[in-house]
Design a protein around this motif. Structure first.
Motif, PDB file in Angstrom:
ATOM      1  N   PHE A   6      54.077  -1.330  79.790  1.00 22.42           N
ATOM      2  CA  PHE A   6      55.388  -0.796  80.146  1.00 22.42           C
ATOM      3  C   PHE A   6      55.724  -1.047  81.610  1.00 22.42           C
ATOM      4  O   PHE A   6      56.892  -1.158  81.970  1.00 22.42           O
ATOM      5  N   ILE A  56      52.556  -4.362  73.920  1.00 22.11           N
ATOM      6  CA  ILE A  56      53.675  -3.659  73.281  1.00 22.11           C
ATOM      7  C   ILE A  56      54.144  -4.524  72.110  1.00 22.11           C
ATOM      8  O   ILE A  56      54.280  -5.747  72.265  1.00 22.11           O
ATOM      9  N   VAL A  60      59.642  -3.809  69.770  1.00 19.85           N
ATOM     10  CA  VAL A  60      59.891  -2.723  70.710  1.00 19.85           C
ATOM     11  C   VAL A  60      60.174  -3.294  72.096  1.00 19.85           C
ATOM     12  O   VAL A  60      61.155  -2.922  72.755  1.00 19.85           O
ATOM     13  N   ALA A  61      59.322  -4.207  72.547  1.00 20.17           N
ATOM     14  CA  ALA A  61      59.484  -4.782  73.888  1.00 20.17           C
ATOM     15  C   ALA A  61      60.826  -5.499  74.017  1.00 20.17           C
ATOM     16  O   ALA A  61      61.546  -5.298  74.999  1.00 20.17           O
ATOM     17  N   LEU A  64      63.883  -3.040  73.980  1.00 20.19           N
ATOM     18  CA  LEU A  64      64.000  -2.328  75.250  1.00 20.19           C
ATOM     19  C   LEU A  64      64.470  -3.268  76.358  1.00 20.19           C
ATOM     20  O   LEU A  64      65.310  -2.905  77.182  1.00 20.19           O
ATOM     21  N   GLY A 100      66.994   2.869  72.350  1.00 24.08           N
ATOM     22  CA  GLY A 100      65.726   2.479  72.960  1.00 24.08           C
ATOM     23  C   GLY A 100      64.753   3.636  73.043  1.00 24.08           C
ATOM     24  O   GLY A 100      63.551   3.482  72.764  1.00 24.08           O
ATOM     25  N   ASN A 104      61.280   3.747  70.902  1.00 21.82           N
ATOM     26  CA  ASN A 104      60.020   3.845  71.627  1.00 21.82           C
ATOM     27  C   ASN A 104      59.269   5.130  71.288  1.00 21.82           C
ATOM     28  O   ASN A 104      58.048   5.143  71.229  1.00 21.82           O
ATOM     29  N   THR A 105      59.993   6.218  71.060  1.00 24.43           N
ATOM     30  CA  THR A 105      59.357   7.512  70.809  1.00 24.43           C
ATOM     31  C   THR A 105      58.867   7.658  69.359  1.00 24.43           C
ATOM     32  O   THR A 105      57.758   8.150  69.133  1.00 24.43           O
ATOM     33  N   SER A 107      58.994   5.101  66.683  1.00 22.83           N
ATOM     34  CA  SER A 107      58.608   3.940  65.887  1.00 22.83           C
ATOM     35  C   SER A 107      57.088   3.830  65.796  1.00 22.83           C
ATOM     36  O   SER A 107      56.372   4.053  66.776  1.00 22.83           O
TER      37      SER A 107
END
Length: 109
Positions: A6, A56, A60-61, A64, A100, A104-105, A107
């Motif tokens: 991150f 990541i 997701v990456a 974001l 996002g 991220n939270t 998934s």
């Protein structure tokens, strides 16, 4: 344990925002200083993005990176170029940010 991916992703997003925000100042890549900055920013951006994607999940990456890049470039264009987003643009950016955060939270990717 802390996921350094991150931090790499944050560096990638920051350099992407820098590069994209400075493209207008290159005047078609005819000005050396801004042109070098854009090229270096994008090189750092993609290097950091590859490092981020090593820890990541790609979906997701990338989501974001895209979402926060859009919001960041819009905010920097407000400062650098005095552009003012209207209500639909602001609402859309809020949706991007919330998407996002939710991805991220929650998934399990």
């Amino acid at each position: 344990m802390f996921n350094f991916g991150f931090l790499w992703l944050a560096l990638s997003i920051g350099s992407e925002i820098t590069g994209t925000s400075m493209i207008k100042k290159t005047h078609g890549f005819s000005k050396l200083g801004p042109s070098v900055l854009v090229i270096c920013a994008y090189a750092l951006c993609y290097f950091a993005l590859t490092r981020a994607m090593s820890t990541i999940p790609v979906g997701v990456a990338y989501s974001l990176w895209c979402g926060f890049g859009i919001v960041g470039v819009t905010l920097s264009s407000m400062v650098l170029y005095k552009q003012k987003p209207d209500f639909p643009a602001i609402f859309s950016m809020l949706l991007i940010i919330s998407g996002g955060i939710v991805m991220n939270t929650f998934s399990a990717m």
